[in-house]
Design a protein around this motif. Structure first.
Motif, PDB file in Angstrom:
ATOM      1  N   LEU A 121    -106.210 111.461 -12.720  1.00  0.00           N
ATOM      2  CA  LEU A 121    -105.966 112.862 -12.368  1.00  0.00           C
ATOM      3  C   LEU A 121    -106.575 113.794 -13.414  1.00  0.00           C
ATOM      4  O   LEU A 121    -107.223 114.788 -13.073  1.00  0.00           O
ATOM      5  CB  LEU A 121    -104.460 113.116 -12.246  1.00  0.00           C
ATOM      6  CG  LEU A 121    -104.034 114.551 -11.925  1.00  0.00           C
ATOM      7  CD1 LEU A 121    -104.613 115.007 -10.595  1.00  0.00           C
ATOM      8  CD2 LEU A 121    -102.512 114.649 -11.886  1.00  0.00           C
ATOM      9  N   ALA A 122    -106.402 113.465 -14.691  1.00  0.00           N
ATOM     10  CA  ALA A 122    -106.980 114.279 -15.766  1.00  0.00           C
ATOM     11  C   ALA A 122    -108.499 114.331 -15.649  1.00  0.00           C
ATOM     12  O   ALA A 122    -109.115 115.390 -15.817  1.00  0.00           O
ATOM     13  CB  ALA A 122    -106.570 113.707 -17.122  1.00  0.00           C
ATOM     14  N   LEU A 123    -109.105 113.190 -15.351  1.00  0.00           N
ATOM     15  CA  LEU A 123    -110.561 113.134 -15.218  1.00  0.00           C
ATOM     16  C   LEU A 123    -111.049 113.934 -14.012  1.00  0.00           C
ATOM     17  O   LEU A 123    -112.114 114.559 -14.063  1.00  0.00           O
ATOM     18  CB  LEU A 123    -111.011 111.675 -15.117  1.00  0.00           C
ATOM     19  CG  LEU A 123    -110.833 110.847 -16.393  1.00  0.00           C
ATOM     20  CD1 LEU A 123    -111.021 109.366 -16.104  1.00  0.00           C
ATOM     21  CD2 LEU A 123    -111.800 111.307 -17.478  1.00  0.00           C
ATOM     22  N   LEU A 124    -110.269 113.943 -12.933  1.00  0.00           N
ATOM     23  CA  LEU A 124    -110.651 114.725 -11.754  1.00  0.00           C
ATOM     24  C   LEU A 124    -110.541 116.231 -12.026  1.00  0.00           C
ATOM     25  O   LEU A 124    -111.339 117.013 -11.519  1.00  0.00           O
ATOM     26  CB  LEU A 124    -109.777 114.329 -10.558  1.00  0.00           C
ATOM     27  CG  LEU A 124    -110.047 112.929  -9.991  1.00  0.00           C
ATOM     28  CD1 LEU A 124    -109.069 112.609  -8.864  1.00  0.00           C
ATOM     29  CD2 LEU A 124    -111.479 112.815  -9.490  1.00  0.00           C
ATOM     30  N   VAL A 125    -109.538 116.621 -12.825  1.00  0.00           N
ATOM     31  CA  VAL A 125    -109.441 118.027 -13.243  1.00  0.00           C
ATOM     32  C   VAL A 125    -110.679 118.391 -14.056  1.00  0.00           C
ATOM     33  O   VAL A 125    -111.289 119.455 -13.861  1.00  0.00           O
ATOM     34  CB  VAL A 125    -108.162 118.262 -14.075  1.00  0.00           C
ATOM     35  CG1 VAL A 125    -108.190 119.636 -14.736  1.00  0.00           C
ATOM     36  CG2 VAL A 125    -106.925 118.133 -13.195  1.00  0.00           C
ATOM     37  N   LEU A 126    -111.058 117.495 -14.966  1.00  0.00           N
ATOM     38  CA  LEU A 126    -112.251 117.728 -15.782  1.00  0.00           C
ATOM     39  C   LEU A 126    -113.495 117.859 -14.904  1.00  0.00           C
ATOM     40  O   LEU A 126    -114.326 118.750 -15.109  1.00  0.00           O
ATOM     41  CB  LEU A 126    -112.422 116.571 -16.771  1.00  0.00           C
ATOM     42  CG  LEU A 126    -113.618 116.654 -17.720  1.00  0.00           C
ATOM     43  CD1 LEU A 126    -113.509 117.879 -18.623  1.00  0.00           C
ATOM     44  CD2 LEU A 126    -113.728 115.387 -18.550  1.00  0.00           C
ATOM     45  N   GLU A 127    -113.618 116.988 -13.908  1.00  0.00           N
ATOM     46  CA  GLU A 127    -114.764 117.045 -12.998  1.00  0.00           C
ATOM     47  C   GLU A 127    -114.820 118.388 -12.261  1.00  0.00           C
ATOM     48  O   GLU A 127    -115.895 118.971 -12.086  1.00  0.00           O
ATOM     49  CB  GLU A 127    -114.681 115.909 -11.970  1.00  0.00           C
ATOM     50  CG  GLU A 127    -114.806 114.515 -12.553  1.00  0.00           C
ATOM     51  CD  GLU A 127    -116.242 114.138 -12.915  1.00  0.00           C
ATOM     52  OE1 GLU A 127    -117.135 114.998 -12.859  1.00  0.00           O
ATOM     53  OE2 GLU A 127    -116.461 112.972 -13.250  1.00  0.00           O
ATOM     54  N   SER A 128    -113.666 118.869 -11.816  1.00  0.00           N
ATOM     55  CA  SER A 128    -113.621 120.157 -11.111  1.00  0.00           C
ATOM     56  C   SER A 128    -114.094 121.291 -12.009  1.00  0.00           C
ATOM     57  O   SER A 128    -114.833 122.179 -11.583  1.00  0.00           O
ATOM     58  CB  SER A 128    -112.200 120.443 -10.610  1.00  0.00           C
ATOM     59  OG  SER A 128    -111.818 119.517  -9.622  1.00  0.00           O
ATOM     60  N   LEU A 129    -113.669 121.258 -13.274  1.00  0.00           N
ATOM     61  CA  LEU A 129    -114.078 122.292 -14.227  1.00  0.00           C
ATOM     62  C   LEU A 129    -115.575 122.203 -14.512  1.00  0.00           C
ATOM     63  O   LEU A 129    -116.257 123.224 -14.654  1.00  0.00           O
ATOM     64  CB  LEU A 129    -113.282 122.144 -15.528  1.00  0.00           C
ATOM     65  CG  LEU A 129    -111.786 122.470 -15.426  1.00  0.00           C
ATOM     66  CD1 LEU A 129    -111.056 122.030 -16.695  1.00  0.00           C
ATOM     67  CD2 LEU A 129    -111.570 123.962 -15.200  1.00  0.00           C
ATOM     68  N   LEU A 130    -116.099 120.985 -14.581  1.00  0.00           N
ATOM     69  CA  LEU A 130    -117.537 120.803 -14.812  1.00  0.00           C
ATOM     70  C   LEU A 130    -118.345 121.353 -13.648  1.00  0.00           C
ATOM     71  O   LEU A 130    -119.396 121.966 -13.828  1.00  0.00           O
ATOM     72  CB  LEU A 130    -117.847 119.318 -15.024  1.00  0.00           C
ATOM     73  CG  LEU A 130    -117.458 118.725 -16.388  1.00  0.00           C
ATOM     74  CD1 LEU A 130    -117.567 117.206 -16.360  1.00  0.00           C
ATOM     75  CD2 LEU A 130    -118.357 119.297 -17.486  1.00  0.00           C
ATOM     76  N   GLN A 131    -117.850 121.134 -12.435  1.00  0.00           N
ATOM     77  CA  GLN A 131    -118.550 121.619 -11.241  1.00  0.00           C
ATOM     78  C   GLN A 131    -118.558 123.141 -11.177  1.00  0.00           C
ATOM     79  O   GLN A 131    -119.503 123.748 -10.659  1.00  0.00           O
ATOM     80  CB  GLN A 131    -117.907 121.037  -9.989  1.00  0.00           C
ATOM     81  CG  GLN A 131    -118.172 119.553  -9.812  1.00  0.00           C
ATOM     82  CD  GLN A 131    -117.396 118.947  -8.662  1.00  0.00           C
ATOM     83  OE1 GLN A 131    -116.819 119.665  -7.846  1.00  0.00           O
ATOM     84  NE2 GLN A 131    -117.369 117.633  -8.592  1.00  0.00           N
ATOM     85  N   ASP A 132    -117.480 123.751 -11.691  1.00  0.00           N
ATOM     86  CA  ASP A 132    -117.422 125.218 -11.698  1.00  0.00           C
ATOM     87  C   ASP A 132    -118.438 125.809 -12.674  1.00  0.00           C
ATOM     88  O   ASP A 132    -118.797 126.984 -12.582  1.00  0.00           O
ATOM     89  CB  ASP A 132    -116.010 125.702 -12.055  1.00  0.00           C
ATOM     90  CG  ASP A 132    -115.018 125.428 -10.929  1.00  0.00           C
ATOM     91  OD1 ASP A 132    -115.476 125.189  -9.792  1.00  0.00           O
ATOM     92  OD2 ASP A 132    -113.804 125.442 -11.190  1.00  0.00           O
ATOM     93  N   GLY A 133    -118.871 124.985 -13.647  1.00  0.00           N
ATOM     94  CA  GLY A 133    -119.889 125.419 -14.606  1.00  0.00           C
ATOM     95  C   GLY A 133    -119.309 126.127 -15.810  1.00  0.00           C
ATOM     96  O   GLY A 133    -118.210 126.667 -15.785  1.00  0.00           O
ATOM     97  N   GLY A 134    -120.077 126.112 -16.904  1.00  0.00           N
ATOM     98  CA  GLY A 134    -119.679 126.846 -18.099  1.00  0.00           C
ATOM     99  C   GLY A 134    -118.666 126.152 -18.976  1.00  0.00           C
ATOM    100  O   GLY A 134    -118.155 126.748 -19.931  1.00  0.00           O
ATOM    101  N   LEU A 135    -118.342 124.901 -18.694  1.00  0.00           N
ATOM    102  CA  LEU A 135    -117.355 124.176 -19.494  1.00  0.00           C
ATOM    103  C   LEU A 135    -118.055 123.488 -20.656  1.00  0.00           C
ATOM    104  O   LEU A 135    -118.962 122.686 -20.463  1.00  0.00           O
ATOM    105  CB  LEU A 135    -116.636 123.133 -18.645  1.00  0.00           C
ATOM    106  CG  LEU A 135    -115.526 122.344 -19.357  1.00  0.00           C
ATOM    107  CD1 LEU A 135    -114.298 123.235 -19.559  1.00  0.00           C
ATOM    108  CD2 LEU A 135    -115.154 121.092 -18.571  1.00  0.00           C
ATOM    109  N   SER A 136    -117.612 123.789 -21.874  1.00  0.00           N
ATOM    110  CA  SER A 136    -118.185 123.131 -23.040  1.00  0.00           C
ATOM    111  C   SER A 136    -117.508 121.781 -23.265  1.00  0.00           C
ATOM    112  O   SER A 136    -116.427 121.518 -22.739  1.00  0.00           O
ATOM    113  CB  SER A 136    -118.003 123.995 -24.291  1.00  0.00           C
ATOM    114  OG  SER A 136    -116.643 124.012 -24.688  1.00  0.00           O
ATOM    115  N   GLN A 137    -118.139 120.935 -24.048  1.00  0.00           N
ATOM    116  CA  GLN A 137    -117.564 119.623 -24.329  1.00  0.00           C
ATOM    117  C   GLN A 137    -116.234 119.762 -25.063  1.00  0.00           C
ATOM    118  O   GLN A 137    -115.287 119.035 -24.790  1.00  0.00           O
ATOM    119  CB  GLN A 137    -118.536 118.786 -25.158  1.00  0.00           C
ATOM    120  CG  GLN A 137    -118.076 117.345 -25.354  1.00  0.00           C
ATOM    121  CD  GLN A 137    -119.146 116.479 -26.001  1.00  0.00           C
ATOM    122  OE1 GLN A 137    -120.237 116.949 -26.274  1.00  0.00           O
ATOM    123  NE2 GLN A 137    -118.841 115.223 -26.223  1.00  0.00           N
TER     124      GLN A 137
END
Length: 211
Positions: A121-137
């Motif tokens: 679930l945590a990884l899927l949240v991360l994936e959603s944020l990555l898809q939205d763009g602008g997420l730094s490491q």
């Protein structure tokens, strides 16, 4: 009505299932009881559901029931939360990207081969944020640490992960439906004021004859 909810009437029309099927699946625990949300409308009390979650669940049930019984489907759904998932299977199945796993391994400081339902679930949240763009490491790692350290139940459909930025500083907050919040482990909650208490005090003070 908020766009993340769907009415029972619209749900039945979109999916083609009957009222009886819907409540039979509820009794069989194929659709969680907490997804049946009663709200007041101009026509009285109506039932609503979390739109994306219930539509995806019904689509899956309709596909599975061709060759499985309802009891077998219930067992499948209940086993998901207790399963351990292999990293290789999640990547090959395009459930989670290799980049997300790389960030998780950096947060934990060790190689990861299997993960729990909670970590998926945590990884899927991360994936959603990555898809939205602008997420730094660094921001991604903050989100992953939040899930690793908070023990709250994330199954409530209204729980939200909020990523806040100000002056180059980022923090993550998990906001629960019942008003509880959880912050990332590097952030301290300096104070918390219950507005309901202040509102009640204001009412009493302003009607006490002094004002």
């Amino acid at each position: 009505m908020t766009p993340d909810l769907i009415s029972k009437k619209e749900l039945l029309e979109l999916t083609g299932i009957s009222y009886g099927q819907l409540y039979r699946w509820k009794r069989k625990k194929l659709i969680p009881e907490e997804w049946f949300i009663r709200k007041s409308t101009f026509t009285g009390q109506e039932t609503f559901f979390p739109r994306e979650a219930v539509l995806a669940r019904i689509q899956k049930i309709q596909a599975w029931k061709e060759d499985r019984s309802l009891d077998e489907i219930a067992d499948l759904l209940s086993s998901v939360s207790t399963s351990v998932w292999k990293k290789s299977e999640l990547i090959e199945g395009n459930v989670v990207s290799e980049v997300a796993f790389q960030w998780l391994e950096q947060v934990r400081g060790e190689r990861v081969e299997t993960v729990s339902h909670r970590t998926v679930l945590a990884l899927l949240v991360l994936e959603s944020l990555l898809q939205d763009g602008g997420l730094s490491q660094n921001e991604g790692k903050i989100v992953l640490r939040l899930f690793d350290t908070v023990t709250a139940d994330f199954q409530n459909h209204r729980a939200q992960v909020l990523l806040l930025r100000k002056g180059g500083v980022t923090t993550a907050i998990l906001a629960m439906d019942e008003g509880k919040i959880h912050v990332d482990p590097d952030t301290e909650v300096a104070d918390r004021i219950q507005l309901a208490k202040c509102v009640e005090k204001m009412k009493l003070d302003l009607t006490d004859g002094g004002v």
